[in-house]
Design an enzyme around this catalytic site. Structure first.
Site, PDB file in Angstrom:
ATOM      1  CE1 TYR A  90      -3.729   2.565   0.961  1.00 28.59           C
ATOM      2  CE2 TYR A  90      -1.879   3.623   2.055  1.00 28.59           C
ATOM      3  CZ  TYR A  90      -3.162   3.673   1.549  1.00 28.59           C
ATOM      4  OH  TYR A  90      -3.868   4.842   1.629  1.00 28.59           O
ATOM      5  CD  GLU A  97      -5.940   4.657  -1.066  1.00 28.40           C
ATOM      6  OE1 GLU A  97      -5.960   4.668   0.168  1.00 28.40           O
ATOM      7  OE2 GLU A  97      -6.958   4.504  -1.770  1.00 28.40           O
TER       8      GLU A  97
END
Length: 404
Positions: free
Chosen positions: A121, A205
């Site tokens: 992530y 993101e």
């Protein structure tokens, strides 16, 4: 945003913004040199089949993903693997038109499958309080990243980034080391930062960012939020959509904008209305602390006329995921009795179908509560504290969800 999950950073921190669809974020990544799977967008089943053929689905299969701006797509059945082009058409027809947390699916993205060896992530997000950006990264990306962040916060690295300095080679290496990521993620971080700067983004993101069986670093899913205040510098943003879920903005957000309301749709079940951004944000935190999730951010500002309250309530009631509504008002320039009058008149204009909890405090609060008591509505309850009101709204939402 792995397989349609919600990001671990709050939309509320981003101010006036425009969220991009996943396929638009993917296009940005590709334009800036970030590796992404081959993909195509379709609005009909037949178009999905044609796209699947071009993506060689009969040989390798294809992933069909609903294009909506909300998390939970996978759990809602909005992300599926199709074995071939014929199956892709059937799957696309099943997904198109679905309602996912109040968002109607108008498009699907078809993407070539990737052999994933490890998921990570990474994100960059504006932190207004600290006056900088924060790099958030973890070696444990994927669908459970929120659970990882909550249960083991040490597994999620948070590294401040000075906007003037940016993500240099040294800063990228620092982020990689802090999150225990492979060294070949560093160039990807540089490119993601370039996207954030060049596109006037508030959030970039990638979840999951993956290492493939061949050792390549690929962005499988992404979320990009643009700063709406910088739209004058980004003429092509009009193509990204202002006005309607099909074009880019959430349908409820577009409806609220037309009414002059400051509304942001979230992924919860308790609708929140308050006066003042700070109070509303505090209310969201208190609702979350009571074990429920806020369904929206709605700031009615200093005006609480009958029309403003009616407009606000109608927008919140239009979200099918809302199970209860919390109105939290602190009377200042606009006194609580005026707010109570607005609520009472609004309930005469619209049909209240979900329980409403009201907390009034501040200027003329006692008189405001008396007005609501005198005009009793069977679905309206009052509490005198924010904590008590949030707790009751959470209980009502939980009970309604259990009964559904």
């Amino acid at each position: 945003m792995s397989r349609g999950r919600a990001p671990i950073v709050s939309k509320i921190d981003q101010g006036a913004h425009v969220d991009l669809f996943e396929h638009q974020a993917r296009e940005l990544f590709e334009n800036y040199g970030v590796l992404v799977p081959e993909a195509a967008v379709a609005e009909t089943g037949s178009a999905a089949r044609e796209a699947a053929v071009k993506l060689d689905a009969d040989q390798h299969g294809v992933v069909v993903k609903a294009q909506v701006k909300t998390g939970g797509r996978g759990k809602a059945g909005g992300v599926k693997l199709a074995a071939d082009a014929a199956a892709a058409e059937i799957t696309a027809r099943q997904i198109l038109g679905m309602d996912i947390k109040g968002h109607t699916v108008h498009k699907v993205m078809l993407a070539q499958p990737v052999k994933v060896e490890k998921e990570y992530y990474v994100s960059f997000v504006l932190d207004r309080a600290q006056g900088c950006f924060i790099a958030i990264a973890s070696a444990e990306g994927g669908m459970e990243i929120e659970e990882v962040a909550a249960a083991r916060p040490e597994a999620v690295a948070r590294v401040p980034v000075d906007p003037a300095e940016g993500v240099t080679d040294e800063k990228a290496a620092e982020i990689v080391a802090a999150a225990a990521l492979p060294v070949n993620v560093a160039p990807v971080l540089r490119k993601l930062w370039q996207i954030l700067q060049s596109e006037d983004a508030l959030l970039v993101e990638v979840n999951p960012l993956v290492r493939t069986a061949d050792g390549e670093i690929v962005a499988l899913d992404g979320k990009v939020t643009l700063d709406d205040n910088a739209r004058f510098r980004q003429a092509r943003w009009g193509e990204q959509g202002h006005g309607g879920e099909a074009g880019g903005q959430d349908a409820l957000e577009a409806q609220a904008a037309e009414k002059g309301l400051n509304y942001v749709k979230l992924d919860g079940e308790v609708g929140v209305i308050g006066n003042g951004a700070g109070l509303v944000m505090s209310t969201l935190d208190v609702v979350a602390g009571c074990g429920a999730r806020p369904a929206n951010f709605l700031d009615i500002g200093g005006g609480a006329s009958a029309q403003v309250m009616a407009d606000g309530l109608s927008v919140v009631l239009g979200d099918p995921s809302v199970k209860s509504i919390l109105v939290n008002v602190f009377g200042g320039i606009t006194a609580c009795d005026a707010v109570a009058d607005g609520i009472t008149q609004a309930l005469g204009q619209i049909r209240l179908t979900k329980p409403l909890v009201v907390r009034l405090d501040g200027n003329n609060a006692v008189r405001g509560r008396e007005i609501l008591e005198a005009n009793a509505h069977p679905l309206l309850e009052q509490r005198t504290t924010m904590d008590g009101a949030a707790q009751r709204a959470a209980e009502l939402a939980t009970a309604a969800a259990a009964a559904a």
